[in-house]
Scaffold this motif. Structure first.
Motif, short mmCIF file in Angstrom:
data_model
loop_
_atom_site.label_atom_id
_atom_site.label_comp_id
_atom_site.label_asym_id
_atom_site.label_seq_id
_atom_site.Cartn_x
_atom_site.Cartn_y
_atom_site.Cartn_z
N ALA A 85 0.85 -1.20 0.00
CA ALA A 85 0.00 0.00 0.00
C ALA A 85 0.88 1.24 0.00
CB ALA A 85 -0.92 0.01 1.21
N SER A 86 0.32 2.33 -0.51
CA SER A 86 1.01 3.62 -0.51
C SER A 86 -0.01 4.73 -0.25
CB SER A 86 1.69 3.87 -1.85
OG SER A 86 2.80 3.02 -1.98
N THR A 87 0.49 5.80 0.31
CA THR A 87 -0.34 6.95 0.63
C THR A 87 -0.18 8.01 -0.46
OG1 THR A 87 0.03 6.52 2.97
CG2 THR A 87 -0.81 8.68 2.40
N GLY A 88 -1.29 8.63 -0.84
CA GLY A 88 -1.26 9.72 -1.79
C GLY A 88 -1.87 10.96 -1.16
N TYR A 89 -1.53 12.12 -1.72
CA TYR A 89 -1.99 13.39 -1.15
C TYR A 89 -2.38 14.36 -2.26
CZ TYR A 89 -1.75 18.03 0.97
OH TYR A 89 -2.03 19.30 1.37
N ALA A 90 -3.40 15.14 -2.01
CA ALA A 90 -3.78 16.25 -2.88
C ALA A 90 -4.10 17.44 -1.99
CB ALA A 90 -4.98 15.89 -3.74
N SER A 121 0.22 -2.12 -16.55
CA SER A 121 -0.93 -2.75 -15.90
C SER A 121 -0.64 -3.25 -14.49
CB SER A 121 -1.41 -3.94 -16.75
OG SER A 121 -0.36 -4.88 -16.86
N LEU A 122 -0.63 -2.35 -13.56
CA LEU A 122 -0.62 -2.74 -12.15
C LEU A 122 -2.10 -2.81 -11.77
CD1 LEU A 122 1.19 -3.39 -9.75
CD2 LEU A 122 1.11 -1.00 -9.13
N THR A 123 -2.64 -4.02 -11.72
CA THR A 123 -4.09 -4.18 -11.62
C THR A 123 -4.55 -4.45 -10.19
OG1 THR A 123 -3.93 -6.55 -12.09
CG2 THR A 123 -4.25 -5.07 -13.96
N ASN A 124 -5.82 -4.22 -9.97
CA ASN A 124 -6.52 -4.56 -8.74
C ASN A 124 -6.04 -3.78 -7.52
OD1 ASN A 124 -8.18 -6.43 -10.06
ND2 ASN A 124 -6.61 -8.00 -9.86
N SER A 125 -5.43 -2.63 -7.74
CA SER A 125 -5.17 -1.76 -6.58
C SER A 125 -6.44 -0.95 -6.37
CB SER A 125 -3.97 -0.85 -6.84
OG SER A 125 -4.22 0.03 -7.90
N LYS A 126 -6.73 -0.67 -5.12
CA LYS A 126 -7.96 0.06 -4.83
C LYS A 126 -7.78 1.01 -3.67
CE LYS A 126 -9.63 -3.77 -2.05
NZ LYS A 126 -10.63 -4.78 -1.87
N ILE A 127 -8.67 1.97 -3.59
CA ILE A 127 -8.65 2.90 -2.46
C ILE A 127 -9.13 2.15 -1.23
CG2 ILE A 127 -9.59 5.02 -1.50
CD1 ILE A 127 -10.03 5.99 -4.37
N LEU A 128 -8.30 2.13 -0.22
CA LEU A 128 -8.66 1.44 1.02
C LEU A 128 -9.34 2.38 2.01
CD1 LEU A 128 -5.34 -0.57 1.41
CD2 LEU A 128 -7.51 -1.39 0.46
N VAL A 129 -8.84 3.60 2.07
CA VAL A 129 -9.40 4.58 3.00
C VAL A 129 -8.95 5.97 2.55
CG1 VAL A 129 -7.48 4.45 4.65
CG2 VAL A 129 -9.73 5.08 5.47
N SER A 130 -9.74 6.96 2.88
CA SER A 130 -9.35 8.35 2.59
C SER A 130 -9.65 9.20 3.81
CB SER A 130 -10.07 8.87 1.36
OG SER A 130 -11.46 8.91 1.56
N GLN A 131 -8.96 10.34 3.90
CA GLN A 131 -9.11 11.21 5.06
C GLN A 131 -8.82 12.65 4.64
OE1 GLN A 131 -9.66 10.28 8.51
NE2 GLN A 131 -9.89 12.48 8.80
N VAL A 132 -9.70 13.56 5.00
CA VAL A 132 -9.46 14.98 4.76
C VAL A 132 -8.77 15.54 6.00
CG1 VAL A 132 -10.54 17.22 4.36
CG2 VAL A 132 -11.47 15.18 3.27
N SER A 133 -7.69 16.25 5.77
CA SER A 133 -6.95 16.84 6.90
C SER A 133 -7.65 18.10 7.37
CB SER A 133 -5.52 17.16 6.47
OG SER A 133 -5.49 18.29 5.63
N PRO A 134 -7.34 18.57 8.59
CA PRO A 134 -7.96 19.80 9.08
C PRO A 134 -7.69 21.02 8.20
CG PRO A 134 -6.94 18.60 10.89
CD PRO A 134 -6.54 17.90 9.62
N SER A 135 -6.59 20.99 7.44
CA SER A 135 -6.30 22.13 6.55
C SER A 135 -6.94 21.96 5.17
CB SER A 135 -4.79 22.32 6.40
OG SER A 135 -4.24 21.22 5.73
N GLY A 136 -7.68 20.85 4.96
CA GLY A 136 -8.42 20.67 3.72
C GLY A 136 -7.79 19.77 2.68
N LEU A 184 -6.40 16.22 1.01
CA LEU A 184 -6.98 14.88 0.96
C LEU A 184 -5.88 13.83 0.94
CD1 LEU A 184 -9.48 13.01 0.67
CD2 LEU A 184 -9.16 13.21 -1.81
N TYR A 185 -5.95 12.88 1.84
CA TYR A 185 -5.02 11.75 1.89
C TYR A 185 -5.79 10.49 1.53
CZ TYR A 185 -1.81 14.80 4.38
OH TYR A 185 -0.97 15.83 4.71
N VAL A 186 -5.18 9.63 0.72
CA VAL A 186 -5.79 8.34 0.40
C VAL A 186 -4.75 7.24 0.59
CG1 VAL A 186 -7.46 9.27 -1.26
CG2 VAL A 186 -5.26 8.47 -2.07
N LEU A 187 -5.24 6.09 0.95
CA LEU A 187 -4.40 4.89 1.04
C LEU A 187 -4.86 3.95 -0.05
CD1 LEU A 187 -2.22 3.30 2.61
CD2 LEU A 187 -4.06 2.33 3.98
#
Length: 199
Positions: free
Chosen positions: A57-62, A131-146, A148-151
């Motif tokens: 798993a890896s974490t992403g941010y926007a 084709s890195l297949t079958n990866s999916k969003i496991l959880v997401s969280q909005v930070s207090p500053s707005g 978005l983090y996703v796992l």
């Protein structure tokens, strides 16, 4: 008198250096906070503490965007998938390197093995980018500053399927096999690739 003071100070210093904590007690990590809002506590996965039932798993941010949550989600998911693909590619290359180094015996110099590693790394890069297949969003969280983090992650079955895809492509790649000029070496390489599927 001076000797007594020195002895007492030395005893105090030695007792302060001793550690009676267990391994579990020594594992007190700093609390996880949001990188874009360091004063606020965050879930552990934001600090790369991954769930144990996930193979990779890896974490992403926007950052917060006026374009809205939909665009932020796409950016964060893409960020996480790029990191996941890089992690997966590194894992596969390392496993292949270990398998080749432990099983392939060649009559040539080590240059042959090095050439095989370069070809395999190219095969891995091509397969992962396609084709890195079958990866999916496991959880997401909005930070207090707005922000978005996703796992994004893969369970064991998805990880194994992606691994087998890379191995199958490497098995079919004639450039990889051309690096070996004898039948024994080709058999050893085939055994190394097959052993990766058993991991």
């Amino acid at each position: 008198m001076k000797k007594a003071i020195v002895a007492a100070a030395l005893a105090l210093l030695l007792s302060a250096c001793s550690n009676n904590q267990t391994v579990k007690q020594s594992q007190n990590f700093a609390a996880c906070t949001f990188p874009d809002s360091p004063q606020d506590d965050a879930p552990g996965w934001i600090c790369d503490v991954m769930p144990s039932d996930i193979a990779a798993a890896s974490t992403g941010y926007a950052k917060q965007s006026a374009a809205g949550m939909g665009i932020m989600r796409k950016v964060a998911v893409n960020d996480a998938r790029v990191a996941l693909a890089s992690q997966f590619q590194t894992d596969v290359n390392n496993m292949f390197r270990q398998a080749v180094e432990s099983t392939v015996q060649t009559d040539a110099t080590t240059g042959t093995t090095e050439s095989v590693m370069e070809v395999f790394e190219n095969v891995t890069k091509n397969v992962v980018s396609r084709s890195l297949t079958n990866s999916k969003i496991l959880v997401s969280q909005v930070s207090p500053s707005g922000g978005l983090y996703v796992l994004v992650g893969m369970d064991e079955a998805a990880y194994k399927a992606n691994m087998n895809s890379v191995i199958d492509t490497a098995t079919e790649d004639s450039a990889l096999w051309d690096k070996f000029n004898n039948r024994k070496a080709a058999e050893d390489l085939a055994n190394a690739l097959e052993s990766l599927k058993q991991l």
